[in-house]
Scaffold this motif. Sequence first.
Motif, short mmCIF file in Angstrom:
data_model
loop_
_atom_site.label_atom_id
_atom_site.label_comp_id
_atom_site.label_asym_id
_atom_site.label_seq_id
_atom_site.Cartn_x
_atom_site.Cartn_y
_atom_site.Cartn_z
N GLU A 269 0.89 -1.04 -0.08
CA GLU A 269 0.02 -0.05 -0.12
C GLU A 269 0.80 1.12 -0.05
OE1 GLU A 269 -2.81 -0.23 3.18
OE2 GLU A 269 -3.71 -1.97 2.43
N ALA A 270 2.00 1.28 0.46
CA ALA A 270 3.02 2.15 0.63
C ALA A 270 3.93 2.38 -0.48
CB ALA A 270 3.84 2.16 1.87
N GLY A 271 3.45 1.53 -1.58
CA GLY A 271 4.38 1.46 -3.13
C GLY A 271 5.60 0.67 -3.01
N PHE A 272 5.84 -0.15 -2.09
CA PHE A 272 6.90 -1.05 -1.83
C PHE A 272 6.55 -2.29 -2.63
CE2 PHE A 272 8.01 1.66 1.31
CZ PHE A 272 9.32 1.87 1.29
N ALA A 273 7.73 -3.11 -3.33
CA ALA A 273 7.68 -4.30 -3.80
C ALA A 273 8.83 -4.97 -3.51
CB ALA A 273 7.46 -4.36 -5.24
N PRO A 274 8.53 -6.17 -3.45
CA PRO A 274 9.81 -7.02 -2.59
C PRO A 274 11.10 -7.47 -3.62
CG PRO A 274 8.04 -8.75 -3.26
CD PRO A 274 7.39 -7.16 -3.25
N GLU A 275 12.04 -7.27 -3.23
CA GLU A 275 13.50 -7.72 -4.10
C GLU A 275 13.32 -9.12 -4.39
OE1 GLU A 275 17.36 -7.01 -5.78
OE2 GLU A 275 15.29 -5.81 -5.68
N ALA A 276 13.54 -9.40 -5.45
CA ALA A 276 13.71 -10.95 -6.04
C ALA A 276 14.89 -11.54 -5.37
CB ALA A 276 13.81 -10.87 -7.40
N GLY A 277 14.25 -12.68 -4.54
CA GLY A 277 15.27 -13.39 -3.87
C GLY A 277 15.87 -13.01 -2.50
N ASP A 278 15.37 -11.98 -2.03
CA ASP A 278 15.40 -11.30 -0.74
C ASP A 278 14.36 -10.71 -0.12
OD1 ASP A 278 16.46 -10.16 1.52
OD2 ASP A 278 18.09 -8.89 0.34
N SER A 279 13.69 -11.59 0.75
CA SER A 279 12.19 -11.15 1.50
C SER A 279 12.32 -9.95 2.63
CB SER A 279 11.78 -12.25 2.21
OG SER A 279 12.54 -12.92 3.36
N ARG A 280 13.93 -9.76 2.84
CA ARG A 280 14.09 -8.76 3.91
C ARG A 280 14.31 -7.29 3.02
NH1 ARG A 280 16.86 -11.00 9.34
NH2 ARG A 280 15.79 -12.96 9.26
#
Length: 317
Positions: free
Chosen positions: A253-264
């Motif tokens: 909702e804040a505009g973020f998407a996960p980095e591929a291969g790194d859930s953190r």
Amino acid sequence: MNVPPPLVRVEGAALAFRGRPALRGLDLTVEAGTTLALLGPNGAGKSTLIRLLAGRLAPDSGGIRVRGGDPHGDRAVRGHIGYVPQEIALYPRLSVSENLDVFARLAGLSRSARREAVQSVLARCALEAVAGRPVATLSGGYQRRANIAASLLAAPDLILLDEPTQGVDLDARAAIHAVLAGLRAAGAGVIVSTHDFTEAERLADRVAILSEGRLRLEGDLAALMRPLAAAPPEHEAVMEAAPGPAAQSALREAGFAPEAGDSRLWRADHGAAGGLDGAALLASLRGRGVPAAEIRVRRPGLETLYRDALGALEAAA
């Protein structure tokens, strides 16, 4: 008036290995005195393209021309090309000077020309201090510089480099960058395959982004970067732990998407929602249960162009 051909012209180049396409009808031109950075994920076709340009491979279809000739079929054309593979292609027990003399012989230089060429590339690549040392005793940075020096003995018009600074320290990287900048200033064409966006921004006049054997974006780097000057800053949210479903929803909702291969690691490549600064954004996310350790804020750059080009591909799929 006759207009000379570009230094490099690739027209509809396609190549497959055991039925698996590596390049799919690629078109590209490079002018003399220009540095082109090749970007793309592993398997995009960057190394295949470089090997085609070096004459090590021939396309299944389409054309490859360097100075108007075929690098695969014409040895004289290959004589105008310097190829620096990702691997160190030197004799480890020979000294730097001995290696260069061997490669000068292979390039067909006479004895007097060999001596002059070896001294010239030693100076150009700042290798005089280690000229008498066996390659095996040198640091990775010096080995990579010697690798580049071996490609310059015949004063090529086109230099092809596959990951030339991989695994070297900052001082060695700066030395290699100086060599490449000098080559461009002398009028040579330089094509560099790299995964390093900062390196590409520092070295390149033009950039080509490949994915799945196709050209996804190509053009003048300054022109491509110009619209980003007015773009909002990018945000990276670094997690203390992998976020759960509710935290992931808040991040999206804040505009973020996960980095591929790194859930953190989560990114908002075009600015987080609400226009908050880093501290306020961190407090807002934590207030919604997101285990965020820090927020990094940076200006958009070449990596943004890269992500947008590959993101458009994923959206189309």
